[in-house]
Design a protein around this motif. Structure first.
Motif, mmCIF file in Angstrom:
data_model
loop_
_atom_site.group_PDB
_atom_site.id
_atom_site.type_symbol
_atom_site.label_atom_id
_atom_site.label_comp_id
_atom_site.label_asym_id
_atom_site.label_seq_id
_atom_site.Cartn_x
_atom_site.Cartn_y
_atom_site.Cartn_z
ATOM 1 N N LYS A 167 0.793 -1.314 -0.161
ATOM 2 C CA LYS A 167 -0.063 -0.160 0.160
ATOM 3 C C LYS A 167 0.911 1.278 0.027
ATOM 4 O O LYS A 167 0.440 2.235 -0.690
ATOM 5 N N GLN A 168 1.924 1.344 0.695
ATOM 6 C CA GLN A 168 2.804 2.566 0.949
ATOM 7 C C GLN A 168 3.382 2.682 -0.514
ATOM 8 O O GLN A 168 3.738 3.799 -0.988
ATOM 9 N N SER A 169 3.816 1.516 -1.179
ATOM 10 C CA SER A 169 4.295 1.504 -2.647
ATOM 11 C C SER A 169 3.511 2.157 -3.454
ATOM 12 O O SER A 169 3.858 2.989 -4.372
ATOM 13 N N GLU A 170 2.038 1.867 -3.482
ATOM 14 C CA GLU A 170 1.197 2.195 -4.372
ATOM 15 C C GLU A 170 0.986 3.689 -4.067
ATOM 16 O O GLU A 170 0.736 4.507 -5.006
ATOM 17 N N ILE A 171 0.924 4.015 -2.586
ATOM 18 C CA ILE A 171 0.326 5.452 -2.468
ATOM 19 C C ILE A 171 1.733 6.442 -2.906
ATOM 20 O O ILE A 171 1.466 7.475 -3.619
ATOM 21 N N LEU A 172 3.123 5.825 -2.484
ATOM 22 C CA LEU A 172 4.323 6.673 -3.340
ATOM 23 C C LEU A 172 4.283 6.757 -4.722
ATOM 24 O O LEU A 172 4.429 7.868 -5.248
ATOM 25 N N SER A 173 3.948 5.653 -5.440
ATOM 26 C CA SER A 173 3.855 5.895 -6.907
ATOM 27 C C SER A 173 2.691 6.702 -7.416
ATOM 28 O O SER A 173 2.940 7.363 -8.174
ATOM 29 N N LYS A 174 1.540 6.619 -6.662
ATOM 30 C CA LYS A 174 0.329 7.854 -7.070
ATOM 31 C C LYS A 174 0.915 9.204 -6.721
ATOM 32 O O LYS A 174 0.623 9.846 -7.555
ATOM 33 N N GLU A 175 1.424 9.263 -5.658
ATOM 34 C CA GLU A 175 1.886 10.554 -5.232
ATOM 35 C C GLU A 175 2.911 11.155 -5.986
ATOM 36 O O GLU A 175 3.038 12.295 -6.581
ATOM 37 N N GLY A 176 3.812 10.245 -6.572
ATOM 38 C CA GLY A 176 4.806 10.302 -7.474
ATOM 39 C C GLY A 176 4.387 11.044 -8.885
ATOM 40 O O GLY A 176 4.717 11.908 -9.621
ATOM 41 N N SER A 177 3.517 10.231 -9.261
ATOM 42 C CA SER A 177 2.872 10.488 -10.887
ATOM 43 C C SER A 177 2.058 11.577 -10.668
ATOM 44 O O SER A 177 2.058 12.369 -11.634
ATOM 45 N N VAL A 178 1.417 11.801 -9.612
ATOM 46 C CA VAL A 178 0.722 13.056 -9.551
ATOM 47 C C VAL A 178 1.583 14.391 -9.390
ATOM 48 O O VAL A 178 1.507 15.373 -9.985
ATOM 49 N N SER A 179 2.835 14.286 -8.947
ATOM 50 C CA SER A 179 3.844 15.378 -8.535
ATOM 51 C C SER A 179 4.170 15.500 -9.867
ATOM 52 O O SER A 179 4.415 16.579 -10.461
ATOM 53 N N TYR A 180 4.670 14.398 -10.752
ATOM 54 C CA TYR A 180 5.170 14.588 -12.190
ATOM 55 C C TYR A 180 4.252 15.100 -12.912
ATOM 56 O O TYR A 180 4.501 15.878 -13.995
ATOM 57 N N ASN A 181 2.931 14.612 -12.816
ATOM 58 C CA ASN A 181 1.910 15.484 -13.950
ATOM 59 C C ASN A 181 1.591 16.727 -13.587
ATOM 60 O O ASN A 181 1.628 17.730 -14.510
ATOM 61 N N ARG A 182 1.831 17.141 -12.308
ATOM 62 C CA ARG A 182 1.581 18.672 -11.920
ATOM 63 C C ARG A 182 2.772 19.595 -12.522
ATOM 64 O O ARG A 182 2.561 20.561 -12.900
ATOM 65 N N ALA A 183 3.866 18.733 -12.393
ATOM 66 C CA ALA A 183 5.226 19.521 -13.035
ATOM 67 C C ALA A 183 5.181 19.728 -14.378
ATOM 68 O O ALA A 183 5.251 20.795 -14.838
ATOM 69 N N MET A 184 4.496 18.549 -15.175
ATOM 70 C CA MET A 184 4.360 18.751 -16.749
ATOM 71 C C MET A 184 3.553 19.926 -16.915
ATOM 72 O O MET A 184 3.644 20.825 -17.792
ATOM 73 N N GLU A 185 2.417 20.070 -16.146
ATOM 74 C CA GLU A 185 1.375 21.042 -16.259
ATOM 75 C C GLU A 185 1.944 22.465 -16.251
ATOM 76 O O GLU A 185 1.837 23.516 -16.818
ATOM 77 N N LEU A 186 2.857 22.734 -15.084
ATOM 78 C CA LEU A 186 3.480 23.644 -14.700
ATOM 79 C C LEU A 186 4.461 24.034 -15.797
ATOM 80 O O LEU A 186 4.626 25.486 -15.956
#
Length: 134
Positions: A77-96
């Protein structure tokens, strides 16, 4: 007559020795029975202790297996959360980046390290070049 006397003496002596031997054997037999009883009780106590230890070990093993399963689930679950958080951060970075953000903006707003922000910036530039050529 004297031989009769010696014979009677030997016979009496033999009888006394036999009685002493029977008494000694009887006492020894009682001692052996007591020792046997003590050893049987000790053996029974040891068997009980082994059973208690074995059942405790089995219970502890089951608890460890349960804890290990829970730990594995938590890690997943921690890995899933980290990967989801990571992809959200990366997606947000691409948008920025599309809105004109700098690498420093990505570091401060997305929680990325500088190397990640630079890599995302390079990937974004490369994807623009590839889309321009096609």
């Amino acid at each position: 007559m004297e031989s009769q006397w010696i014979f009677n003496l030997l016979l009496t002596l033999q009888f006394v020795i036999m009685i002493a031997l029977v008494v000694w054997l009887f006492r020894t037999s009682k001692k052996l029975k007591k020792m046997k009883k003590v050893f049987e009780e000790a053996e029974l106590n040891q068997k009980k202790q082994v059973q208690v230890l074995a059942s405790g070990s089995i219970g502890m093993g089951r608890r460890l297996v349960t804890i290990e399963k829970k730990l594995n689930l938590a890690v997943e679950k921690q890995s899933e959360i980290l990967s989801k958080e990571g992809s959200v951060s990366y997606n947000r970075a691409m948008e920025l980046l599309e809105m004109g953000a700098t690498i420093d903006d990505l570091v401060s707003k997305c929680g990325l390290i500088r190397a990640e922000a630079e890599l995302i910036n390079l990937l974004k530039k490369e994807s623009r070049r590839n889309s321009d050529y096609h």
